[in-house]
Design an enzyme around this catalytic site. Structure first.
Site, PDB file in Angstrom:
ATOM      1  N   ASN A  58       0.932  -1.426  -0.275  1.00 40.65           N
ATOM      2  CA  ASN A  58       0.082  -0.052  -0.032  1.00 40.65           C
ATOM      3  C   ASN A  58       0.738   1.444  -0.095  1.00 40.65           C
ATOM      4  OD1 ASN A  58      -1.904   2.138   0.549  1.00 40.65           O
ATOM      5  ND2 ASN A  58      -2.413   1.176   1.939  1.00 40.65           N
ATOM      6  N   TYR A 149      -9.457  15.029  -6.988  1.00 35.23           N
ATOM      7  CA  TYR A 149      -8.198  14.208  -8.071  1.00 35.23           C
ATOM      8  C   TYR A 149      -7.444  14.987  -8.958  1.00 35.23           C
ATOM      9  CZ  TYR A 149      -7.370  10.891 -12.483  1.00 35.23           C
ATOM     10  OH  TYR A 149      -6.615  10.406 -12.976  1.00 35.23           O
ATOM     11  N   ALA A 150      -8.297  16.352  -9.539  1.00 38.44           N
ATOM     12  CA  ALA A 150      -7.588  17.304  -9.720  1.00 38.44           C
ATOM     13  C   ALA A 150      -6.320  18.257  -9.207  1.00 38.44           C
ATOM     14  CB  ALA A 150      -8.292  18.195 -10.829  1.00 38.44           C
ATOM     15  N   ALA A 151      -6.503  17.974  -7.920  1.00 37.95           N
ATOM     16  CA  ALA A 151      -5.343  18.923  -6.499  1.00 37.95           C
ATOM     17  C   ALA A 151      -4.484  18.060  -6.729  1.00 37.95           C
ATOM     18  CB  ALA A 151      -6.247  19.407  -6.524  1.00 37.95           C
ATOM     19  N   SER A 152      -4.747  16.849  -7.126  1.00 31.21           N
ATOM     20  CA  SER A 152      -3.481  15.735  -6.229  1.00 31.21           C
ATOM     21  C   SER A 152      -2.565  15.645  -7.832  1.00 31.21           C
ATOM     22  CB  SER A 152      -4.149  13.861  -5.654  1.00 31.21           C
ATOM     23  OG  SER A 152      -5.102  13.421  -7.048  1.00 31.21           O
ATOM     24  N   LYS A 153      -3.776  15.324  -9.523  1.00 32.31           N
ATOM     25  CA  LYS A 153      -2.602  15.268 -10.132  1.00 32.31           C
ATOM     26  C   LYS A 153      -1.988  16.997 -10.221  1.00 32.31           C
ATOM     27  CE  LYS A 153      -3.685  11.264 -11.528  1.00 32.31           C
ATOM     28  NZ  LYS A 153      -2.237  10.375 -11.608  1.00 32.31           N
ATOM     29  N   ILE A 182      -8.117   7.531 -21.627  1.00 30.03           N
ATOM     30  CA  ILE A 182      -7.327   6.213 -21.657  1.00 30.03           C
ATOM     31  C   ILE A 182      -8.936   5.082 -21.408  1.00 30.03           C
ATOM     32  CG2 ILE A 182      -5.704   5.382 -21.927  1.00 30.03           C
ATOM     33  CD1 ILE A 182      -4.889   7.510 -23.087  1.00 30.03           C
TER      34      ILE A 182
END
Length: 241
Positions: A58, A149-153, A182
């Protein structure tokens, strides 16, 4: 890639599996880090004469990552490359997003990259190496319903550029790839209307395949990109330019 050892997080399926198999085809050895059983990927690689090992880990667990990285060194003798591919989504509009929805995505997608990079880079200080972080089109243009998700990426992109500056003089290159739409299990879960609207917006008028990302990963790990670091390569069919 012949004789090189690459750790690929989230390598059991989807884009990660495509990366593992393509690097193996090019002569590299692969260590898969995942919480999902990677035995099928390992067997697929070995059946073609490649060398691969699966490590159940993990990436949010700092100690577990350190142990797994040490296990790779013990098994293969070295670490040449790292591909931070593992990631999750938990999409909700901001006002409906719970704190745990935010925290979990940030933990896996961003802290996981931090944990794996910090553990691996110590082994690259004398030998050099290449690190590729898988960001997302959401990290460069945003996406409604994906603020976590966008903040993490987006964080991965800033992290990539910072680490590239810190360790360039040690011959450690760090780059990122921002895939668009994708075809994976993650995108298969989207409704047909969303898929069609996305397709209309892609200039190449087709969805990407995992191999499209794997080929760019190979380029960034190989000597062909020896003078490239701190870059973000968009692999999205022109969806974001």
């Amino acid at each position: 890639m012949k004789g090189s050892v690459t750790i690929v997080t989230g390598g059991s399926q989807g884009i990660g599996r495509a990366i593992c198999e393509f690097l193996s085809e090019k002569g590299g050895d692969v260590a898969i880090f995942d919480i999902i059983d990677g035995s099928e990927t390992v067997e697929a690689i070995r059946s073609k004469g490649g060398k691969a090992e699966f490590f159940s880990v993990n990436i949010v667990d700092t100690a577990a990552v350190e142990e797994a990285v040490n296990g790779v060194v013990k098994t293969f003798g070295r670490i040449n490359n790292l591909v931070n591919n593992a990631g999750i989504t938990n999409d909700k509009l901001l006002l409906r997003m719970k704190e745990e929805d935010w925290d979990r995505v940030i933990q896996v997608n961003l802290k996981g990259v931090f944990n794996c990079t910090r553990a691996v880079i110590k082994h690259m200080l004398k030998t050099g190496g290449s690190i590729v972080n898988i960001s997302s089109i959401a990290g460069v243009m945003g996406n409604a319903g994906q603020s976590n998700y966008a903040a993490s990426k987006a964080g991965i992109i800033g992290f990539t550029k910072s680490v590239a500056r810190e360790y360039g003089e040690r011959n450690i290159r760090v780059n990122a790839i921002a895939p668009g739409f994708i075809k994976t299990r993650m995108t298969d879960a989207l409704d047909e209307n969303t898929k069609m609207e996305m397709l209309k917006a892609i200039p190449l008028k087709r969805y990407g395949e995992p191999i499209d990302v794997a080929r760019v990963v190979y380029f960034l790990l190989s000597g062909y990109s020896g003078y490239i670091t701190g870059e973000v390569i968009n692999v999205n069919g022109g969806l974001y330019m």
